[in-house]
Write a protein that holds these residues in place. Sequence first.
Motif: not given
Length: 255
Positions: A189-201
Amino acid sequence: NNIIHEGEIPLLDILYDAFKDCKALWQGALPCRGELVQRFWICFGMGLNESKQMSEKAQQFARGGRLPTNSFAEGAKFCRGRKMNPIEPAELATSFRRICERDFSDVRDKYHTPEQRRNSRVSEQYLFAVRTNDTLDHLDKDLQLLATNFIPVAYYLEQFVCSLGRILQWESHLRSFKRQSGTDLRQGFAILFAQHLLGALDFAQDPLNYEFLNVPMGLVPSSFMKMFFERTPAENVLWFQAIPSDASVVQKVTI
């Protein structure tokens, strides 16, 4: 990213006010756009070079690059990082430092006239009055933090994270992550959250509408977060209701 503003959601305001200056949590000042991914991984325990690499990979993907086939395994390997600093209560609440650690090293007298200070500086009564008044001031300032029960706070945050993963349709990817790397779903979850959600922001040209797995990474999480925390009254995490005192009627200790 101007998605949610301070003052909109009381529970989030309480947590923001409590931890916005916490060095152990943020490893420095609050991050700005373009720093979210790297700072998240630094705060997660990753080294500076590895966190920079993860940020660069997130930027590449958010701007149209392909998702590396080994991104989960590589992220899990980097997650095993440096030793973290604990969050100390004295860092969050000056009143705790005054009362529990007996630390008055940075007390300044704001309570007496210059003449009173000259005449009484060496007396024990003067020192007692200054320290007492300073402690009372910080108790008033820290009242909201002292009123917060962090056990239900942890419960609500856990429920939010689990629900967010379902809203974003990440379960199948998390199970795939577990098969690939043999580590737990929280790291996935941390990897998806950081790389894709925060990455988009951080890096997408249109963060609100940028899609990963056909889900807008700015719009859907922010809408869900507002709905979730707006339905969670701040009173549910408070030991007592903090009521600001009227400075005009507070009785100060004098000499």
